[in-house]
Write an enzyme that holds these catalytic residues in place. Structure first.
Site, PDB file in Angstrom:
ATOM      1  N   GLY A  73      59.269 -49.942  42.350  1.00 30.80           N
ATOM      2  CA  GLY A  73      60.087 -51.497  42.652  1.00 30.80           C
ATOM      3  C   GLY A  73      60.146 -51.766  43.978  1.00 30.80           C
ATOM      4  CB  CYS A  80      60.227 -41.080  21.066  1.00 32.99           C
ATOM      5  SG  CYS A  80      61.629 -41.357  20.861  1.00 32.99           S
ATOM      6  N   GLY A 131      55.883 -47.681  40.573  1.00 29.87           N
ATOM      7  CA  GLY A 131      56.506 -46.693  39.214  1.00 29.87           C
ATOM      8  C   GLY A 131      57.004 -47.031  38.171  1.00 29.87           C
TER       9      GLY A 131
END
Length: 556
Positions: free
Chosen positions: A52, A410, A176
């Site tokens: 970032g 997830c 990233g």
């Protein structure tokens, strides 16, 4: 001497079950901090940069060493305080208190801008923590890949009848976060051209299998795209170039992508966006010589890219801002209609946030991939009626290369996260996992962020900029017993545009951990349901009632 540069160091987290700290509750943040700077994980580990733009894990190498030393010595009833990447105090607390409290990049609102941040940064008084860089829970590009996949799948549902086969996505940025886009696209069935100006980023995505091919010219990339379409297989292509030049060129040629977005580091106009017509060498020299001139040139180039995105939008092509604040930068440069195309959260993700569903992640402190595969199976066992989730886990195992400590992400929500945490803890207790796991999330979650140009854009009640919510989230996670809690400013969209909180909790197989896990992993997503119910979203109100949340004036 540059206290932030050390080319001689190679940092990798310890593996196995031997401790270098006094307990797993302090070994875990130590390993995850080191994992953030693993060369297979971080963008520029020699400079402590994780992702970032300039998102760092520690302020400088001296601070990094002191943090590790403090964690090794930290007792079971002590808490380490970290101020913008620098350890500043160890205090006596209690066993269920967080072992680490982190505050990164926070500025009083009137001074919350890049100019003042850079002044403090140059003096060694602050660092930019991004979201998971300074909070020590970055897991490589996998950390964002499912969210990106969910976004592309939902865009396919809304615009193309649920089928992205034979279609292609145009984007910029393979850092990233942006590095997740190519794999997310091909997982969703679409091809992609991702424009990236830094060759090493393309090579890293090829090496970690997030990207299929590299092209050095636009014509070469388009030819690869056509070949893939003929073969009936999606392909992801990293095009070495500048998005500020490629996007307008595609408009000029009349070439129509099927979806357009961008994940360059536009949030940081000095360090994150190459101005049109500049070489990388000139850019690096100018950042040292005249950063204000760099910022101005970058913003002008962003304006050109956004104008091209608006041209695509007017052609009827779905265009979305993927949360890097490029629209605001363009608007600052006179693009009055920059916000005509939507951000990805209000367009595709908010219904998930209303149910507390977001990027739940965990990492195996053992370093053993088998621990992740066993937890994958446990997720399927505990959530048997979600074929979409099962499909994701199957694809993740097949396609995603681990970076650093093995990890998984997830998207699950309220009522699911605490069950998974308790199950993982029981697996550790029974010896089914070879070491404890850490459980965390991105700061991009349903109740942990205020970001009017991204996660909280276009809230129903107009509360986009209210940042009480992430503060309450952080406070509640402290009270609930998270192992470490972080409160940051400026992640994703840059200084002055966001506040957000993170939490990580250790499942070490103990009864005490089980109690903390049950509290934290219920309360954390519940704050997201609360935040959206308070804003008037019916989905969130229904979810709150179904789960028995006590929300005065809403469920009472």
């Amino acid at each position: 001497m540059n206290r932030r540069l050390d080319n001689a160091r190679t940092i990798r987290a310890p593996h196995g079950s031997d401790l270098s700290a006094r307990s797993w509750l302090t070994e875990a943040p130590l390993r995850m901090l080191m994992n953030n700077l693993d060369p297979d994980v971080a963008e520029r580990p020699e400079e402590l940069v994780v992702y970032g733009g300039i998102g760092r894990a520690a302020r400088d190498w001296e601070s990094f060493d002191r943090i590790l030393g403090a964690l090794r010595d930290l007792g079971p009833e002590e808490t380490l305080l970290v101020q913008s990447g620098k350890p500043v105090g160890v205090f006596r607390t209690h066993a269920d208190a967080p072992r680490v409290l982190i505050a990164n990049s926070n500025l009083v609102p009137n001074w919350a801008n890049w100019q003042h941040f850079h002044e403090l940064d140059r003096k060694g008084l602050m660092m930019y923590g991004q979201m998971t860089a300074g909070s020590w829970i970055y897991i490589g590009s996998q950390g964002i890949v499912q969210g990106t996949y969910e976004t592309f799948v939902e865009a396919g549902r809304q615009h193309y009848g649920g089928d992205l086969a034979g279609r292609w996505i145009l984007t910029g940025g393979l850092g990233g976060m942006g590095g997740a886009q190519p794999l997310a696209a091909t997982m969703a069935g679409a091809s992609m051209i991702a424009v990236e100006c830094t060759p090493s980023r393309i090579e890293m995505r090829l090496r970690t299998r997030y990207l299929d091919r590299r092209a050095d010219t636009l014509d070469e990339a388009l030819a690869m795209l056509e070949a893939a379409k003929r073969d009936g297989k999606p392909v992801s292509i990293g095009l070495l170039g500048n998005a500020a030049e490629v996007f307008p060129e595609l408009v000029r040629r009349g070439i129509r992508p099927d979806i357009v977005t961008d994940q360059t580091s536009a949030h940081d106009p000095v360090n994150g966006y190459l101005p049109a017509g500049w070489t990388l060498e000139h850019w690096a020299a100018m950042r040292e010589r005249d950063p204000e001139a760099v910022a101005l040139a970058a913003k002008r180039s962003m304006a050109g890219q956004v104008r091209a995105m608006l041209d695509f939008w007017r052609m009827g092509i779905p265009v979305l801002d993927y949360g890097n604040n490029i629209r605001a930068m363009a608007q600052e440069m006179g693009v009055a209609d920059a916000f005509d195309f939507p951000g990805f959260v209000p367009a595709y993700i908010r219904p998930l946030f209303c149910r507390g569903i977001g990027p739940f992640r965990w990492a195996a402190l053992s370093g053993d991939p088998e621990d992740i595969y066993r937890t994958d199976a446990k997720v399927k066992e505990l959530i048997p009626d979600d074929p979409h989730l099962h499909h994701w886990l199957d694809m993740a195992r097949e396609w995603i290369a681990f970076q650093g400590l093995p990890a998984r992400i997830c998207w699950v929500g309220l009522g699911q996260r605490h069950r998974l945490g308790l199950a993982f803890n029981e697996m550790v207790a029974r010896g089914e996992l070879s070491a404890p796991v850490v459980i965390g999330r991105d700061h991009l979650d349903s109740g942990s962020v205020a970001s009017p140009n991204r996660e909280t854009e276009a809230m129903r009640d107009g509360s986009d900029a209210v940042s009480d919510w992430p503060l309450l989230n952080a406070l509640l996670n402290c009270a609930s017993g998270a192992t470490w809690v972080s409160l940051h400013h400026g992640g994703g969209v840059g200084m002055g545009y966001s506040q957000h909180a993170g939490m990580v909790i250790v499942a070490d197989g103990t009864e005490a951990a089980a109690k903390r896990l049950e509290r934290v992993l219920w309360n954390d997503p519940a704050t997201g349901v609360m935040r959206h119910a308070d804003a008037g979203y019916d989905i969130a109100i229904d979810c709150a009632r179904e789960n028995g949340l006590n929300l005065p004036g809403i469920t009472g």
